[in-house]
Scaffold this active site. Structure first.
Site, PDB file in Angstrom:
ATOM      1  N   HIS A   1     -40.801 -36.127-101.770  1.00  0.00           N
ATOM      2  CA  HIS A   1     -39.366 -35.904-101.515  1.00  0.00           C
ATOM      3  C   HIS A   1     -38.989 -35.819-100.040  1.00  0.00           C
ATOM      4  CE1 HIS A   1     -40.662 -31.730-100.874  1.00  0.00           C
ATOM      5  NE2 HIS A   1     -39.556 -31.598-100.185  1.00  0.00           N
TER       6      HIS A   1
HETATM    7  C1  UD1 Z   1     -34.511 -29.734 -99.143  1.00  0.00           C
HETATM    8  C2  UD1 Z   1     -35.037 -29.208 -97.813  1.00  0.00           C
HETATM    9  C3  UD1 Z   1     -36.529 -29.487 -97.711  1.00  0.00           C
HETATM   10  C4  UD1 Z   1     -37.278 -28.944 -98.909  1.00  0.00           C
HETATM   11  C5  UD1 Z   1     -36.639 -29.450-100.192  1.00  0.00           C
HETATM   12  C6  UD1 Z   1     -37.285 -28.789-101.376  1.00  0.00           C
HETATM   13  C7  UD1 Z   1     -33.466 -29.296 -95.915  1.00  0.00           C
HETATM   14  C8  UD1 Z   1     -33.073 -30.024 -94.694  1.00  0.00           C
HETATM   15  N1  UD1 Z   1     -34.383 -29.897 -96.704  1.00  0.00           N
HETATM   16  O1  UD1 Z   1     -34.691 -31.135 -99.155  1.00  0.00           O
HETATM   17  O2  UD1 Z   1     -37.020 -28.878 -96.537  1.00  0.00           O
HETATM   18  O3  UD1 Z   1     -38.599 -29.362 -98.826  1.00  0.00           O
HETATM   19  O4  UD1 Z   1     -35.239 -29.126-100.203  1.00  0.00           O
HETATM   20  O5  UD1 Z   1     -37.118 -29.522-102.551  1.00  0.00           O
HETATM   21  O6  UD1 Z   1     -32.977 -28.224 -96.161  1.00  0.00           O
HETATM   22  N2  UD1 Z   1     -29.995 -33.444-105.133  1.00  0.00           N
HETATM   23  C9  UD1 Z   1     -29.591 -33.462-106.454  1.00  0.00           C
HETATM   24  N3  UD1 Z   1     -29.590 -32.280-107.128  1.00  0.00           N
HETATM   25  C10 UD1 Z   1     -29.963 -31.093-106.581  1.00  0.00           C
HETATM   26  C11 UD1 Z   1     -30.352 -31.105-105.236  1.00  0.00           C
HETATM   27  C12 UD1 Z   1     -30.372 -32.282-104.523  1.00  0.00           C
HETATM   28  O7  UD1 Z   1     -29.248 -34.504-106.996  1.00  0.00           O
HETATM   29  O8  UD1 Z   1     -29.941 -30.073-107.266  1.00  0.00           O
HETATM   30  C13 UD1 Z   1     -30.053 -34.740-104.403  1.00  0.00           C
HETATM   31  C14 UD1 Z   1     -28.747 -35.100-103.677  1.00  0.00           C
HETATM   32  O9  UD1 Z   1     -28.595 -36.477-103.767  1.00  0.00           O
HETATM   33  C15 UD1 Z   1     -29.044 -34.701-102.244  1.00  0.00           C
HETATM   34  C16 UD1 Z   1     -30.531 -34.970-102.129  1.00  0.00           C
HETATM   35  O10 UD1 Z   1     -31.068 -34.657-103.419  1.00  0.00           O
HETATM   36  O11 UD1 Z   1     -28.282 -35.452-101.319  1.00  0.00           O
HETATM   37  C17 UD1 Z   1     -31.210 -34.138-101.070  1.00  0.00           C
HETATM   38  O12 UD1 Z   1     -30.969 -32.742-101.264  1.00  0.00           O
HETATM   39  P1  UD1 Z   1     -31.021 -31.736-100.018  1.00  0.00           P
HETATM   40  O13 UD1 Z   1     -30.938 -30.341-100.499  1.00  0.00           O
HETATM   41  O14 UD1 Z   1     -30.072 -32.158 -98.964  1.00  0.00           O
HETATM   42  O15 UD1 Z   1     -32.449 -31.984 -99.415  1.00  0.00           O
HETATM   43  P2  UD1 Z   1     -33.861 -32.051-100.129  1.00  0.00           P
HETATM   44  O16 UD1 Z   1     -34.394 -33.420 -99.938  1.00  0.00           O
HETATM   45  O17 UD1 Z   1     -33.791 -31.499-101.492  1.00  0.00           O
HETATM   46  N1  UDP Z   2     -42.130 -27.521-108.090  1.00  0.00           N
HETATM   47  C1  UDP Z   2     -41.699 -27.295-109.398  1.00  0.00           C
HETATM   48  N2  UDP Z   2     -41.358 -28.384-110.162  1.00  0.00           N
HETATM   49  C2  UDP Z   2     -41.415 -29.657-109.686  1.00  0.00           C
HETATM   50  C3  UDP Z   2     -41.878 -29.863-108.362  1.00  0.00           C
HETATM   51  C4  UDP Z   2     -42.208 -28.769-107.581  1.00  0.00           C
HETATM   52  O1  UDP Z   2     -41.659 -26.151-109.858  1.00  0.00           O
HETATM   53  O2  UDP Z   2     -41.092 -30.585-110.434  1.00  0.00           O
HETATM   54  C5  UDP Z   2     -42.475 -26.348-107.261  1.00  0.00           C
HETATM   55  C6  UDP Z   2     -43.879 -26.378-106.693  1.00  0.00           C
HETATM   56  O3  UDP Z   2     -44.811 -25.870-107.640  1.00  0.00           O
HETATM   57  C7  UDP Z   2     -43.731 -25.506-105.467  1.00  0.00           C
HETATM   58  C8  UDP Z   2     -42.331 -25.800-104.996  1.00  0.00           C
HETATM   59  O4  UDP Z   2     -41.645 -26.344-106.118  1.00  0.00           O
HETATM   60  O5  UDP Z   2     -43.825 -24.134-105.812  1.00  0.00           O
HETATM   61  C9  UDP Z   2     -42.359 -26.778-103.879  1.00  0.00           C
HETATM   62  O6  UDP Z   2     -41.078 -27.214-103.615  1.00  0.00           O
HETATM   63  P1  UDP Z   2     -40.756 -28.615-102.966  1.00  0.00           P
HETATM   64  O7  UDP Z   2     -41.918 -29.517-103.069  1.00  0.00           O
HETATM   65  O8  UDP Z   2     -39.467 -29.056-103.545  1.00  0.00           O
HETATM   66  O9  UDP Z   2     -40.451 -28.213-101.441  1.00  0.00           O
HETATM   67  P2  UDP Z   2     -41.352 -27.894-100.158  1.00  0.00           P
HETATM   68  O10 UDP Z   2     -42.380 -26.904-100.526  1.00  0.00           O
HETATM   69  O11 UDP Z   2     -41.903 -29.185 -99.658  1.00  0.00           O
HETATM   70  O12 UDP Z   2     -40.348 -27.357 -99.178  1.00  0.00           O
END
Ligand code: UD1
Ligand code: UDP
Length: 350
Positions: free
Chosen positions: A203
């Protein structure tokens, strides 16, 4: 004392679960959910499964550009802090929600407590690196998961209380591991046997926002014959569709919706290898002692690289495939503490 905890993204819910449980034994806590993650399987499922108290405020900020998202959070969090007057603000990790919470609080002279402080990739192209540096430099208490994190903060001459308490995600894993093994039926649902598949998560913006890198990663998956299970992050799902990339030709690939924490732990524990670009998943692979292949150029979790427990491969197709096929026999060391980080954090705050 009164704490306001700012949460917004999936990994923060998981980190907050053990700390909130412990904090509420001694203090008052209110939770602000920024709404950065909002899908049921990116947010509510974790509150339900992990018994995290329902947020007192949900800002429903949702997705947008960095500036807009962070700015909107900042404005709304400030209003809440002014009306609720907490003694401390607690933030986790390195998302935009972390930065907004820390900035809002420090400008109002409310001390900030940062859990998972001191991590560095030394790559300022990553939004997370900016968020971490800024948050660490405005916080009063910096609770670090590792000694490396402590050293990073010392090298930056950060003026705060810096304490290595171990990793709160380790607390979460140890607390839920048995439960996941006995309660999750994800293997049955997906019709897979333990140790017969690789688990994938992707992601990171640096991978998903670059069509060439994402295509290289998919190319690697196509060259790995074994079963691959991939709970697909919504960001990645959108990008694959935007770029017109094709998943249907990849054999033995099971694309599933993002799963809850117990299903994820079960999938991790029973995988042959874990392929990821997630920070949290790299650590969990280490905790459950499953070899990890990390599709990034750097990792903040440098301890995991020792002894090939984790292999950094970037996004080169051949490198990914080679690392997945290579047999490794790592040994694991207690770099992340003793799964009692939450207790230590609350103890220090007392
Ligand atoms: C964010 C964090 C990242 C973290 C990740 C965990 C920032 C800059 N990034 O990234 O550090 O590792 O969360 O998963 O804060 N979206 C949905 N539904 C949701 C959430 C997101 O559809 O519930 C989609 C939207 O299209 C959105 C995209 O995912 O634009 C990205 O979501 P966003 O929260 O901006 O960043 P992440 O890539 O999730
Ligand atoms: N995770 C989860 N379901 C998923 C993918 C990840 O519960 O389908 C959990 C994972 O076990 C870990 C956390 O989400 O505890 C990690 O989050 P993510 O990879 O979104 O973000 P990051 O740690 O890179 O910020």
């Amino acid at each position: 004392m009164k704490f306001i905890t700012i949460l917004g993204a999936r990994p923060q819910f998981i980190k907050a679960a053990p700390v909130s449980r412990e904090l509420r034994k001694h203090h008052t806590e209110q939770i602000v959910h920024t709404g950065q993650h909002y899908d049921q399987n990116m947010s509510d499922i974790f509150f339900e499964e992990l018994n995290i108290p329902t947020p007192d405020f949900n800002l429903e900020i949702g997705s947008s550009s960095h500036g807009k998202q962070t700015g909107r959070m900042l404005e709304r969090i400030e209003e809440i802090l002014l009306s609720e007057t907490p003694d401390y603000v607690l933030v986790y990790g390195d998302t935009n929600s972390t930065l907004a919470g820390a900035l809002a609080a420090c400008k109002l002279h409310i001390p900030v407590v940062h859990v998972e402080a001191g991590l560095r990739s030394f790559n300022k192209q990553m939004p997370e690196e900016i968020n971490r540096i800024m948050t660490d430099h405005v916080s009063e208490y910096l609770f670090c998961p590792t000694q490396t994190a402590v050293k990073n903060l010392e090298n930056e001459n950060v003026n705060a209380k810096i304490i290595n308490v171990g990793d709160v995600m380790y607390d979460a894993v140890e607390y839920n591991r048995q439960l996941a093994e006995s309660q999750s039926d994800i293997l049955k649902k997906q019709q897979i046997e333990a140790n017969s598949y690789h688990l994938i998560t992707v992601h990171r913006a640096e991978n998903t926002d670059d069509p060439t890198k994402l295509a290289n990663i998919l190319q690697a998956f196509a060259q790995i014959e074994e079963i691959k299970v991939w709970p697909l992050h919504p960001r990645t799902k959108n990008k694959i569709s935007d770029y017109g990339l094709d998943l249907s030709s990849i054999q033995n690939l099971k694309i599933i919706e993002p799963v809850g924490y117990l299903d994820m732990l079960k999938l991790e524990t029973n995988a042959k290898k874990i392929l990821t670009d997630s920070g949290g998943v790299q650590k969990e692979a280490y905790f459950v002692q499953v070899p990890c292949v990390t599709m990034r150029e750097q990792t903040e979790w440098v301890e995991t690289l020792e002894d090939e427990a984790n292999t950094l491969v970037g996004t080169d197709t051949a490198e990914i495939v080679r690392a997945v096929l290579k047999e490794v026999k790592p040994s694991y060391k207690p770099y992340f503490g003793s799964a009692n980080a939450a207790e230590k954090i609350v103890g220090k705050l007392k």
